[in-house]
Structures are given as structure tokens and as C-alpha cells.
Design a protein around this motif. Structure first.
Motif, PDB file in Angstrom:
ATOM      1  N   LEU A 147      26.951  46.510  14.063  1.00  0.00           N
ATOM      2  CA  LEU A 147      27.081  45.681  12.891  1.00  0.00           C
ATOM      3  C   LEU A 147      25.924  45.632  12.500  1.00  0.00           C
ATOM      4  O   LEU A 147      25.470  46.059  11.213  1.00  0.00           O
ATOM      5  N   ILE A 148      24.653  45.453  13.161  1.00  0.00           N
ATOM      6  CA  ILE A 148      23.230  45.003  12.524  1.00  0.00           C
ATOM      7  C   ILE A 148      22.936  46.623  12.317  1.00  0.00           C
ATOM      8  O   ILE A 148      22.339  46.949  11.080  1.00  0.00           O
ATOM      9  N   ALA A 149      23.344  47.547  12.922  1.00  0.00           N
ATOM     10  CA  ALA A 149      22.783  48.933  12.679  1.00  0.00           C
ATOM     11  C   ALA A 149      23.537  49.193  11.342  1.00  0.00           C
ATOM     12  O   ALA A 149      22.356  49.936  10.305  1.00  0.00           O
ATOM     13  N   THR A 150      24.716  49.155  11.069  1.00  0.00           N
ATOM     14  CA  THR A 150      25.287  49.667   9.734  1.00  0.00           C
ATOM     15  C   THR A 150      24.698  48.826   8.659  1.00  0.00           C
ATOM     16  O   THR A 150      24.322  49.191   7.491  1.00  0.00           O
ATOM     17  N   LEU A 151      24.264  47.277   8.781  1.00  0.00           N
ATOM     18  CA  LEU A 151      23.762  46.513   7.810  1.00  0.00           C
ATOM     19  C   LEU A 151      22.290  46.992   7.631  1.00  0.00           C
ATOM     20  O   LEU A 151      22.039  47.273   6.112  1.00  0.00           O
ATOM     21  N   MET A 152      21.587  47.290   8.395  1.00  0.00           N
ATOM     22  CA  MET A 152      20.408  48.084   8.175  1.00  0.00           C
ATOM     23  C   MET A 152      20.228  49.292   7.634  1.00  0.00           C
ATOM     24  O   MET A 152      19.507  49.798   6.642  1.00  0.00           O
ATOM     25  N   VAL A 200      37.594  54.077   7.947  1.00  0.00           N
ATOM     26  CA  VAL A 200      36.822  54.204   9.437  1.00  0.00           C
ATOM     27  C   VAL A 200      37.149  52.908  10.294  1.00  0.00           C
ATOM     28  O   VAL A 200      37.102  53.483  11.330  1.00  0.00           O
ATOM     29  N   PHE A 201      37.128  51.741   9.879  1.00  0.00           N
ATOM     30  CA  PHE A 201      37.418  50.741  10.632  1.00  0.00           C
ATOM     31  C   PHE A 201      38.914  50.790  11.495  1.00  0.00           C
ATOM     32  O   PHE A 201      38.676  50.691  12.725  1.00  0.00           O
ATOM     33  N   GLN A 202      39.782  51.374  11.029  1.00  0.00           N
ATOM     34  CA  GLN A 202      41.127  51.635  11.723  1.00  0.00           C
ATOM     35  C   GLN A 202      40.874  52.635  12.709  1.00  0.00           C
ATOM     36  O   GLN A 202      41.894  52.748  13.524  1.00  0.00           O
ATOM     37  N   ALA A 203      40.191  53.784  12.336  1.00  0.00           N
ATOM     38  CA  ALA A 203      39.946  54.721  13.116  1.00  0.00           C
ATOM     39  C   ALA A 203      39.054  54.717  14.478  1.00  0.00           C
ATOM     40  O   ALA A 203      39.340  55.274  15.583  1.00  0.00           O
ATOM     41  N   SER A 204      38.058  53.782  13.957  1.00  0.00           N
ATOM     42  CA  SER A 204      37.102  53.733  15.323  1.00  0.00           C
ATOM     43  C   SER A 204      36.619  52.593  15.652  1.00  0.00           C
ATOM     44  O   SER A 204      35.483  52.249  16.350  1.00  0.00           O
ATOM     45  N   LEU A 205      37.180  51.388  14.718  1.00  0.00           N
ATOM     46  CA  LEU A 205      36.663  50.096  14.952  1.00  0.00           C
ATOM     47  C   LEU A 205      35.119  49.972  14.676  1.00  0.00           C
ATOM     48  O   LEU A 205      34.335  49.064  15.257  1.00  0.00           O
ATOM     49  N   VAL A 206      34.537  50.712  14.172  1.00  0.00           N
ATOM     50  CA  VAL A 206      33.212  50.699  13.476  1.00  0.00           C
ATOM     51  C   VAL A 206      33.281  50.162  12.059  1.00  0.00           C
ATOM     52  O   VAL A 206      33.977  50.473  10.761  1.00  0.00           O
ATOM     53  N   MET A 207      32.584  48.885  11.701  1.00  0.00           N
ATOM     54  CA  MET A 207      32.404  48.132  10.447  1.00  0.00           C
ATOM     55  C   MET A 207      31.437  48.753   9.851  1.00  0.00           C
ATOM     56  O   MET A 207      30.136  48.606  10.312  1.00  0.00           O
ATOM     57  N   ASN A 208      31.638  49.712   8.989  1.00  0.00           N
ATOM     58  CA  ASN A 208      30.714  50.410   8.185  1.00  0.00           C
ATOM     59  C   ASN A 208      30.203  49.624   6.983  1.00  0.00           C
ATOM     60  O   ASN A 208      30.453  49.870   6.046  1.00  0.00           O
ATOM     61  N   LEU A 209      29.055  48.621   7.315  1.00  0.00           N
ATOM     62  CA  LEU A 209      28.540  47.929   6.052  1.00  0.00           C
ATOM     63  C   LEU A 209      27.652  48.585   5.425  1.00  0.00           C
ATOM     64  O   LEU A 209      27.231  48.102   4.237  1.00  0.00           O
ATOM     65  N   ALA A 210      27.417  50.082   5.663  1.00  0.00           N
ATOM     66  CA  ALA A 210      26.616  50.701   4.856  1.00  0.00           C
ATOM     67  C   ALA A 210      27.459  51.318   3.751  1.00  0.00           C
ATOM     68  O   ALA A 210      26.978  52.237   2.728  1.00  0.00           O
TER      69      ALA A 210
END
Lengths: 286, 350
Positions: free
Chosen positions: A93-98, A25-35
Motif C-alpha cells: 500500500l505504501i509503495a503504490t501510494l509513493m 488489478v485488485f481482483q486479480a492479485s489483491l494489490v491496491m494500486n493507489l498509483a
């Protein structure tokens, strides 16, 4: 000693598997999916619930876990992450963490906070020459190698994988080149869900199924990614193996140090080479 | 900051003023008086809620200096609070320092610890900084757990009661201490924004490369940001130590660090008033579980109802923060500003 190193290598394979699933996911959209860790936890609990409480046969439980995971992951993207496109790194980042906290808390609400083990965990160990290996660890290591090869080929030689790399680089450019950005991001989330199911079953077998699985991503996958270099797939494998071996060796010689070692390793690497062992240095522009 | 109608700044001094008009002064004094008066009439459980909220305001103010003003992400705020708390406990307990002297010392100890972890932060930004501070959280807590001879490890450490002129400070008295510290900290932070150092922080937040090109020493500014932010965390740790009376590494978990982040986001990043609003919003949301849980446990099946205790506060907290990020990224403060603007403009839309 040989046992310890082999166990470390296998553990490293699991960490690399975790980190690779996360990094799609990170490589495709630079979203760190901390969930991602919470996803793994929910999938692991689903498999456990179907196999022990409902009484499904183990193959069915595993299949259900895979299906649930591949559905859950794009749903998360569809409900939450899509609304955050274009926001700065911090709020995503905060959103996926939450989101991870939320999913974990819901999991605790439904299944309670106890640790369980799968009824289908293979018992005993294999003996390869003088070295003893737990079967779950060996499966995990082989699965990690397979995933590594698949991803390496995927991101380097297939049209979809190359498209994902462009999307990560710049949404607008990718769109003007005729790449379906939204669809590619969805695909990356589906794939990431698939790998989450792999990780959930394998880690459920090697360790236990606990709510603490949520911390796997923050505690293990992230150091592995950073040690290897964020965008480098071979780097992730190398980082995973290094951290796995260092962790088991550290735990073998000093009691209680195994939790600390991934973090220390990461801190040292970030001090010397902030872009990771096999990564590329970032160029800053105004 | 919007000025009320009919008020214009005619001198530099007025332009700099934090509190500008007489009405604002009266409101502010009334608010502070109310904050001091409330503990005297509160029921027991709300009193401890109020005290905890005050402590969290101090800690969140530190994070506000770091993140809201300086743009430096920190995920280790609760660990630095632990450093302050343990410093206070150890200095007062085994070395016999008077409690009032350990207040600044706790802040300085946490500040220095934060500076130590800030050194790698000088070379890295954004996501990497998140990871370094997260590592700091786990490393600090691990060290506290394993330095058994100093901190008592997982068993914990008890802290002596606070003595003021020969008398033990009671619950209400301690709440007044907390309110006083909060007021001082808010004044400090409000004023940091107006100093040279504060403006350097803002420049660094807005664009690091541009700030460096303008001649701002990034290294010193980042270290300063971490020192100030962690100093407040240490002060909050001191308050926490004397409120709880018993320290344990489990109190300073990673989820507490996340809670501070959530408070800032809900209140509105970059605004000091927003910090106070955010802390109260989150604390109220979590307190509401005391009243919601009994209702829910009647509705839900018993297998699920027994898990309500450990999970409901987390669910409400995470939901509130996620909804704020998606629907109102500028937080409560941003919404309040917009409502004020709407009221001021009322018959017209702009």
C-alpha cells in the motif's frame, strides 16, 4: 431537479468506471494500486500534449493516449509491483501510494501544474425530453455501463477471469492448478491500463486535465468500492451511482458539501456494514 | 536489542533497562547535549530545518506508537496535528489561556478526536482502516476550512508569540523548547513499550485474533493506541503553531500524512530510534533540493526547469521511500543493526 439527478447518475457512472478499472488489478492479485490515479493523470496530460502542443488530430491523440496507457500500466507492474509480491498489505500500500506521488511529481515536472481542457471536448448539451445532459457526461455513463457488462461477463464466464479470481484467492493453489499466475497478473494490469485511458479521456472532458486527477482514486473510487463491496462488480456500479447522485444532490442543496459527501457516505456504510452493500462478510481465522 | 560483548543480564532490572551500559549512558548524554548545542551555532535556514525536523519527530513518534507498536494504520496524522495546532491557537488567542497550559490541552484535543475516529476501527482492520483514517483526514480538514468563525477558514489564523517569564521566545530559544519536548517524548515512547499497555499493543500488532483469545480487550487497546498516537500528533501541532505563527488548512495536507508514513518506513517500522533516523533522512533528502535544483536548472531546458521547485522535493521523497521498501524493508535501523552485528562478529560471518 431532474437535471441534477441525471447529472448525478452520469457522474456516478464515471466513478463506477474509475472504480472498476482500479478493481481489476485488485481482483486479480489483491494489490491496491493507489498509483492508478497518477496513471490517469499522466495519460490525460499525454493526450492533451499531443492534441494541443504537437497538433495531432484528436482521434490520433486519443489513440496515442490509449496505447501509452496500456504500455505504462504493465511496465509499472514489471518494474515495481512484481518485486513486492509476498509482502504484507502495508508495504504494498505504501509503495503504490509513493509510486503515485512519484508519477504525479514527474508529471508536474514535465507539464507544469496548470489545468487544461481538451480541444476536442464536445460543446453544448443534448436535450432528452425536458432534461439537459452534457455530452461528455453521457458518453462517460454509456462507457461505464459497457465496461460494467464486459467485466461482469469476464469475471463470471471466461476462463481468464475465473483464473484471476483464483489467483486473488491463493497464488499457490492457483499455480498448482496449472494457472499461469504471472501471465494473468500481467493481463490484469494491461486491462486496467486500458480502462485508465477511458477514464482519463472522459474525466478530462467532463472536468479539466489537472494534477488533482491523482486524488480521484483515493477520493472517489475508493469510497465507491467500499460502499459497494470490494469484490462485487454489481456493487461497484450501485456504489458509484449512489455516491454520484448523493454528491450532486448534496452540492445542489448545500454549497461546498460535495467533497465531503463521498467520505461521509463511506464512513456510515463502514460503520453499519463494513463489507459493503453487496459484498460478503469476511471470516477471520487464527 | 543486541548487548555489547562481555555484558550479560543477571537480574530482572537489568533485563528491563532501556540504557544498559555506562558507555551507552555517556553516548546518550553527549548526543542530547549536542542536540541542545547545535541550534546556537546553526545558520538561519538550517535552524528552521532543524526545528521542523524536531516537530516531525514528535508527530512521527505518535504514528510509531500507532503503527509500529499497535499495528493500526493511520493516514490522518497531519489532520490530527491540525487539530492540536488549532486547539492551541484558539485557546491561547480568543480564550486567553497561557501558552504552557495549552500544550497538554492540544494533545488531549487531538487524542479525543483520534479516539472518535477509532470507534469504527474497532470493527475493521487492514485496508478498511486505511480508508477510514483517510476519510478522517479529509473530513477534519474540511471542517477546519468551513468553520470560518472559529478557525478563519482558508484565510488562516495567526498565533501569538510564545512568552516565557515575560520575554518573547526567539528562534533559537524555541528550538531548545522543541528539543526538550522531543527528548521527553522519546523517553515516554521508549517506556511505553515496557508497560503492560505497551505489551498489549505489541500483542495486538502481531495477531489480533490471538490477542483477543488471550484475554486482551481489543476495543480498549485500539482506542488507547489511537489516543496515545494522536496525543503526540497534537503536541506536534502545538509546536508547529508556535513555530509558524500562522495556521492555514493547506499546511496540514494529505501529503504531510504520507510523509510521516514514509519517515517510519525509511527509519524502520517498530523501532523508536528508527523514527528519529527516518525523520532526519527524509528531511535531509528534501533539503538537498535546495542544492540540487540550481544545478539541474542549468542542465534542463527552461520549460522544465521552471517546474523544478514544486516537484523535485516530492520526487526525491517518493524515490527514497520506494527504494527503501523494495531494497531495505527493515529501514535504516535494520541496516545499522546488521552493520553492528557484522562488526562485532568481524572475522567470522556468524
Amino acid at each position: 431537479m431532474g437535471d441534477v439527478i441525471v447529472q448525478g447518475v452520469c457522474l456516478g457512472g464515471i466513478y463506477a468506471l474509475l472504480a472498476l478499472g482500479f478493481s481489476i488489478v485488485f481482483q486479480a492479485s489483491l494489490v491496491m494500486n493507489l498509483a492508478y490515479g497518477a496513471q490517469i493523470m499522466v495519460v490525460a496530460y499525454t493526450a492533451w500534449w499531443f492534441s494541443s502542443s504537437v497538433g495531432a488530430p484528436s482521434w490520433a491523440a486519443i489513440l496515442i493516449a490509449f496505447v501509452a496507457s496500456t504500455i505504462l500500466s504493465p511496465v509499472i507492474e514489471w518494474v515495481f509491483i512484481r518485486r513486492l509480491r509476498g509482502r504484507d498489505l502495508l508495504s504494498v500500500l505504501i509503495a503504490t501510494l509513493m509510486l503515485g506521488t512519484l508519477i504525479r511529481a514527474l508529471g508536474i515536472l514535465v507539464w507544469g501544474g496548470q489545468a487544461y481542457s481538451y480541444p476536442f471536448t464536445p460543446s453544448g448539451f443534448y436535450e432528452i425530453g425536458p432534461i439537459k445532459v452534457l455530452p461528455a457526461y453521457l458518453f462517460a455513463f454509456i462507457a461505464a455501463l459497457l465496461v460494467f457488462v464486459v467485466l461482469f461477463v469476464f469475471f463470471r464466464y471466461t476462463k481468464v477471469g475465473l483464473g484471476m479470481r483464483i489467483v486473488a484467492n491463493n497464488h499457490v493453489v492457483a499455480q498448482s492448478l496449472g494457472i499461469k499466475v504471472r501471465q494473468l497478473i500481467q493481463i490484469s494490469w494491461v486491462a486496467s491500463g486500458l480502462f485508465a485511458a477511458f477514464a482519463a479521456i472522459l474525466i478530462g472532458m467532463t472536468n479539466m486535465v489537472t494534477p488533482e486527477m491523482e486524488h480521484l482514486v483515493l477520493g472517489k473510487a475508493m469510497p465507491v468500492l467500499l460502499v459497494g463491496g470490494l469484490f462485487s462488480i454489481p456493487g461497484t456500479l450501485v456504489g458509484g451511482l449512489l455516491i454520484g447522485v448523493a454528491e450532486t444532490l448534496g452540492g445542489h442543496f448545500f454549497e461546498g458539501w460535495e467533497q465531503l459527501i463521498p467520505w461521509l457516505f463511506m464512513l456510515v456504510i463502514l460503520l453499519i456494514r463494513p463489507w459493503g452493500l453487496l459484498g460478503k462478510a469476511l471470516v477471520r481465522r487464527i | 536489542m543486541e548487548l555489547p560483548f562481555g555484558v550479560y543480564n543477571t537480574s530482572f532490572k537489568q533485563d528491563l533497562a532501556v540504557v544498559r551500559t555506562k558507555t551507552q549512558w555517556v553516548m546518550l548524554i553527549l548526543l542530547v547535549a549536542l542536540a541542545f548545542f547545535l541550534p546556537a551555532v546553526m545558520p538561519r535556514d538550517w535552524l528552521s530545518w532543524y526545528t521542523t525536523a524536531g516537530i516531525f519527530i514528535v508527530a512521527a513518534l505518535g504514528l510509531h506508537v500507532l503503527l509500529g507498536l499497535g499495528g493500526q494504520f493511520s493516514m490522518c496524522h497531519s489532520a490530527l496535528m491540525a487539530v492540536g495546532a488549532y486547539a492551541a491557537g484558539m485557546l491561547a488567542g480568543s480564550h486567553g489561556f497561557p501558552a504552557w497550559l495549552t500544550l497538554p490541552l492540544a494533545g488531549i484535543a487531538a487524542g479525543i478526536m483520534g479516539m472518535a475516529f477509532a470507534i469504527p476501527a474497532v470493527r475493521i482492520t487492514g485496508f478498511y482502516l486505511v480508508m477510514v483514517t483517510m476519510a478522517a483526514q479529509f473530513v477534519i480538514i474540511w471542517v477546519i476550512e468551513n468553520l470560518r468563525s472559529w478557525t478563519g477558514g482558508n484565510i488562516g489564523m495567526s498565533v501569538n508569540k510564545l512568552i516565557f517569564f515575560g520575554d518573547e521566545v526567539g528562534k533559537v530559544g524555541f528550538c531548545w523548547v522543541v528539543v526538550a519536548v522531543v527528548v521527553v517524548c522519546v523517553i515516554l515512547v521508549k517506556n511505553i513499550q515496557r508497560t503492560n499497555a505497551g505489551r498489549r499493543l505489541l500483542a495486538m500488532r502481531d495477531n489480533e485474533v490471538a490477542a483477543e483469545v488471550m484475554g486482551i480487550n481489543l476495543f480498549r487497546t485500539k482506542i488507547l493506541a489511537f489516543f496515545i498516537g494522536c496525543f503526540f500528533a497534537g503536541i506536534a501541532g502545538w509546536l508547529w503553531a508556535y513555530q509558524v505563527g500562522y495556521l492555514n488548512p493547506a499546511q496540514f495536507s494529505f501529503s504531510l500524512s504520507m510523509k510521516f508514513l514514509g519517515m517510519l518506513v525509511v527509519g524502520g517500522l517498530g523501532s523508536t530510534t528508527g523514527v528519529v533516523l527516518g525523520v532526519f533522512a527524509i528531511q535531509l533528502a528534501e533539503k538537498s533540493t535546495d542544492y540540487v535544483n540550481p544545478l539541474l536548472s542549468d542542465i534542463l531546458p527552461s520549460e522544465i526547469a521552471k517546474n523544478l521547485g514544486p516537484s523535485m522535493a516530492l520526487i526525491i521523497f517518493a524515490l527514497v521511500v520506494i527504494l527503501f521498501i523494495i531494497l531495505e524493508p527493515r529501514g535504516i535501523y535494520g541496516r545499522v543493526q546488521r552493520i553492528r552485528l557484522w562488526l562485532a562478529m568481524h572475522p567470522f560471518s556468524f
